[in-house]
Design an enzyme around this catalytic site. Structure first.
Site, PDB file in Angstrom:
ATOM      1  N   SER A  18     -39.403  -4.013  -5.009  1.00  0.00           N
ATOM      2  CA  SER A  18     -40.277  -3.732  -3.866  1.00  0.00           C
ATOM      3  C   SER A  18     -41.017  -5.014  -3.499  1.00  0.00           C
ATOM      4  O   SER A  18     -41.648  -5.619  -4.354  1.00  0.00           O
ATOM      5  CB  SER A  18     -41.318  -2.669  -4.226  1.00  0.00           C
ATOM      6  OG  SER A  18     -40.708  -1.453  -4.529  1.00  0.00           O
TER       7      SER A  18
ATOM      8  N   GLU B  78     -45.819  -7.828  -3.516  1.00  0.00           N
ATOM      9  CA  GLU B  78     -45.805  -7.465  -4.933  1.00  0.00           C
ATOM     10  C   GLU B  78     -45.304  -8.600  -5.825  1.00  0.00           C
ATOM     11  O   GLU B  78     -45.868  -8.835  -6.890  1.00  0.00           O
ATOM     12  CB  GLU B  78     -44.956  -6.210  -5.118  1.00  0.00           C
ATOM     13  CG  GLU B  78     -45.290  -5.492  -6.380  1.00  0.00           C
ATOM     14  CD  GLU B  78     -44.080  -4.839  -6.981  1.00  0.00           C
ATOM     15  OE1 GLU B  78     -43.237  -5.550  -7.542  1.00  0.00           O
ATOM     16  OE2 GLU B  78     -43.991  -3.603  -6.885  1.00  0.00           O
TER      17      GLU B  78
ATOM     18  N   ARG C 292     -49.728  -1.481 -10.216  1.00  0.00           N
ATOM     19  CA  ARG C 292     -49.089  -2.809 -10.104  1.00  0.00           C
ATOM     20  C   ARG C 292     -50.123  -3.929 -10.308  1.00  0.00           C
ATOM     21  O   ARG C 292     -50.045  -4.980  -9.671  1.00  0.00           O
ATOM     22  CB  ARG C 292     -48.412  -2.997  -8.741  1.00  0.00           C
ATOM     23  CG  ARG C 292     -47.244  -2.078  -8.495  1.00  0.00           C
ATOM     24  CD  ARG C 292     -46.103  -2.346  -9.476  1.00  0.00           C
ATOM     25  NE  ARG C 292     -44.913  -1.632  -9.081  1.00  0.00           N
ATOM     26  CZ  ARG C 292     -44.686  -0.348  -9.363  1.00  0.00           C
ATOM     27  NH1 ARG C 292     -45.561   0.351 -10.054  1.00  0.00           N
ATOM     28  NH2 ARG C 292     -43.567   0.223  -8.971  1.00  0.00           N
TER      29      ARG C 292
HETATM   30  N1  EPU Z   1     -39.371   5.633   1.980  1.00  0.00           N
HETATM   31  C1  EPU Z   1     -38.949   5.315   3.239  1.00  0.00           C
HETATM   32  N2  EPU Z   1     -37.869   4.499   3.361  1.00  0.00           N
HETATM   33  C2  EPU Z   1     -37.206   4.009   2.281  1.00  0.00           C
HETATM   34  C3  EPU Z   1     -37.611   4.372   1.001  1.00  0.00           C
HETATM   35  C4  EPU Z   1     -38.705   5.181   0.866  1.00  0.00           C
HETATM   36  O1  EPU Z   1     -39.556   5.702   4.227  1.00  0.00           O
HETATM   37  O2  EPU Z   1     -36.246   3.247   2.458  1.00  0.00           O
HETATM   38  C5  EPU Z   1     -40.588   6.433   1.826  1.00  0.00           C
HETATM   39  C6  EPU Z   1     -40.407   7.833   1.953  1.00  0.00           C
HETATM   40  O3  EPU Z   1     -41.554   8.319   2.579  1.00  0.00           O
HETATM   41  C7  EPU Z   1     -40.342   8.311   0.515  1.00  0.00           C
HETATM   42  C8  EPU Z   1     -41.302   7.391  -0.170  1.00  0.00           C
HETATM   43  O4  EPU Z   1     -41.186   6.202   0.558  1.00  0.00           O
HETATM   44  O5  EPU Z   1     -40.703   9.638   0.456  1.00  0.00           O
HETATM   45  C9  EPU Z   1     -41.055   7.129  -1.659  1.00  0.00           C
HETATM   46  O6  EPU Z   1     -39.846   6.425  -1.837  1.00  0.00           O
HETATM   47  P1  EPU Z   1     -39.422   5.780  -3.240  1.00  0.00           P
HETATM   48  O7  EPU Z   1     -39.316   6.831  -4.280  1.00  0.00           O
HETATM   49  O8  EPU Z   1     -38.238   4.916  -3.061  1.00  0.00           O
HETATM   50  O9  EPU Z   1     -40.689   4.949  -3.607  1.00  0.00           O
HETATM   51  P2  EPU Z   1     -41.263   3.608  -3.024  1.00  0.00           P
HETATM   52  O10 EPU Z   1     -42.674   3.859  -2.667  1.00  0.00           O
HETATM   53  O11 EPU Z   1     -40.394   3.023  -1.986  1.00  0.00           O
HETATM   54  C10 EPU Z   1     -42.049   2.999  -5.468  1.00  0.00           C
HETATM   55  C11 EPU Z   1     -42.152   1.763  -6.299  1.00  0.00           C
HETATM   56  C12 EPU Z   1     -40.816   1.396  -6.895  1.00  0.00           C
HETATM   57  C13 EPU Z   1     -40.322   2.575  -7.730  1.00  0.00           C
HETATM   58  C14 EPU Z   1     -40.247   3.821  -6.854  1.00  0.00           C
HETATM   59  C15 EPU Z   1     -39.886   5.051  -7.647  1.00  0.00           C
HETATM   60  C16 EPU Z   1     -43.941   0.422  -5.404  1.00  0.00           C
HETATM   61  C17 EPU Z   1     -44.312  -0.771  -4.601  1.00  0.00           C
HETATM   62  N3  EPU Z   1     -42.646   0.665  -5.484  1.00  0.00           N
HETATM   63  O12 EPU Z   1     -41.204   2.703  -4.365  1.00  0.00           O
HETATM   64  O13 EPU Z   1     -40.991   0.277  -7.730  1.00  0.00           O
HETATM   65  O14 EPU Z   1     -39.055   2.298  -8.294  1.00  0.00           O
HETATM   66  O15 EPU Z   1     -41.542   4.052  -6.254  1.00  0.00           O
HETATM   67  O16 EPU Z   1     -40.971   5.427  -8.421  1.00  0.00           O
HETATM   68  O17 EPU Z   1     -44.812   1.089  -5.938  1.00  0.00           O
HETATM   69  C18 EPU Z   1     -41.007  -2.097  -7.707  1.00  0.00           C
HETATM   70  O18 EPU Z   1     -42.196  -2.019  -7.976  1.00  0.00           O
HETATM   71  O19 EPU Z   1     -40.419  -3.215  -7.583  1.00  0.00           O
HETATM   72  C19 EPU Z   1     -40.254  -0.871  -7.514  1.00  0.00           C
HETATM   73  C20 EPU Z   1     -38.979  -0.865  -7.154  1.00  0.00           C
END
Ligand code: EPU
Length: 366
Positions: free
Chosen positions: A251, A356, A175
């Protein structure tokens, strides 16, 4: 607006335009002037006019990763509208695709998937414009823009010419990029060139995708795109006017990248509150010395679950990382709520969450 200026005929500029409707979060004031150029010559003419009038220039893409201040933006906001999409070269199993800054990012993904080109199928459903994609090196479901990025054309206001930056020039990180670090309005992306594969199986690196296709082999690019859209919709991470949980800037915090020793310290701090068998999620990074923590998980551990917050701003009911505008929220409330989350996570976990989205028009940034 301090003084009303005459807009020369032929310039695609309007005065006093509300900006909130041009963003997915839907907060903030208006622009003194908004320019929507459809070609590079017109974009340069808009910049020239602003400079001649002593107006500050701001760049806006699809408005999906910004928080605009309540007092709005003084000067000229330019939202490039060039939308060309073409294959400029083919060979060695690759096609070089050139996409102009004003294309919707997801239109580019759909177009590529329909042509059988692999490399960005997991980036389906990300809101925003192509021009903004390199600024935060968009990534999701196991793919990142930098993996397919070849080069970009930018307008350099200082040198008054088009410059070309390759992936190295951009200094991409998680990012992160040179333009995100430097800020300012010297450069604007005009177009990007991506190298996409003609014959490559879709990428199934991300756990959610592997689970989706469990027991099935060789899904097509189209199926992977549909799977990503389905998963994103379940988290309200696809822009949808009818979905109140989607009124966000994606995010709101990045997942903290910390030293391994720091991750151990956080785990220790939180050990007592964990249920039997529950583990703190820790993901590897490119550097052996560092790991990535889950910001969403930390926020939840600090007593701020999905749906948290009782004002006009709260945490999405579908995804802990998304702060949503429940309707009529001022930008100041978004910022105050974000600071509240940061403070709590700092106190309880000892981790400093980094916002972000890009804050525009605030004195101190996010
Ligand atoms: N999790 C939670 N609660 C939630 C959602 C997720 O605890 O409500 C935890 C869990 O541990 C889960 C882990 O987060 O195993 C991963 O969840 P998720 O796949 O939703 O990934 P994220 O870390 O929440 C990141 C990116 C997203 C991207 C997703 C999928 C960042 C800041 N965010 O989210 O990107 O779509 O992975 O790859 O890196 C964005 O940048 O705006 C964005 C949406």
């Amino acid at each position: 607006m301090s003084q009303v200026r005459k807009i020369p005929a032929g310039l695609p500029i309007e005065a006093e335009v509300a900006l909130a409707p041009l963003t997915t979060l839907g907060v903030g004031g208006g622009a003194d002037y908004l320019g929507r150029p459809r070609d590079v010559a017109s974009l340069v003419a808009c910049v020239d006019w602003a400079e001649a009038e002593g107006l500050r220039v701001w760049w806006l893409g699809g408005g999906s990763n910004v928080v605009i201040a309540d007092q709005g933006l003084r000067g000229l906001v330019i939202q490039p509208q060039m939308r060309g999409l073409s294959v400029i070269a083919k060979g060695s199993g690759l096609e070089l695709v050139r996409a102009e800054a004003g294309c919707a990012w997801d239109d580019l993904v759909l177009w590529s998937v329909e042509r059988g080109l692999a490399g960005i199928e997991c980036l389906s459903g990300i809101p925003g414009h192509v021009g903004a994609a390199p600024i935060q090196n968009i990534g999701a479901y196991g793919q990142e823009l930098r993996e397919v990025f070849v080069e970009s054309e930018l307008w350099d206001r200082e040198e008054r010419r088009v410059v070309r930056w390759n992936a190295e020039d951009w200094r991409f990180g998680y990012r992160e990029s040179r333009l995100k670090q430097e800020g300012g309005s010297r450069y604007v992306v005009l177009a990007v060139v991506l190298g996409l594969w003609q014959e490559k199986a879709p990428s199934l690196r991300y756990r959610d995708l592997q689970a989706y296709f469990a027991g099935r082999s060789n899904p097509s690019l189209r199926e992977v795109r549909e799977a990503v859209l389905t998963i994103r919709r379940q988290k309200s991470m696809v822009w949808d006017l009818d979905d109140p949980n989607a009124r966000s800037a994606g995010s709101f915090f990045t997942n903290p990248v910390v030293l391994r020793s720091m991750a151990d310290a956080v785990r220790e701090r939180l050990a007592q509150g964990l249920a039997d068998g529950e583990q703190m999620p820790v993901y590897p990074t490119e550097q052996q010395t560092h790991v990535k923590l889950s910001a969403a998980w930390l926020i939840e551990r600090c007593g701020m679950p999905k749906g948290y917050g009782d004002g006009a701003v709260g945490i999405s009911q579908r995804h802990t990382l998304a702060l949503i505008n429940r309707g009529g929220a001022p930008a100041s409330e978004v910022m105050a709520f974000a600071r509240h989350i940061q403070q709590r996570v700092q106190e309880v976990c000892g981790v400093c969450l980094q916002p972000e989205p890009i804050a525009l028009g605030f004195e101190e940034g996010l």
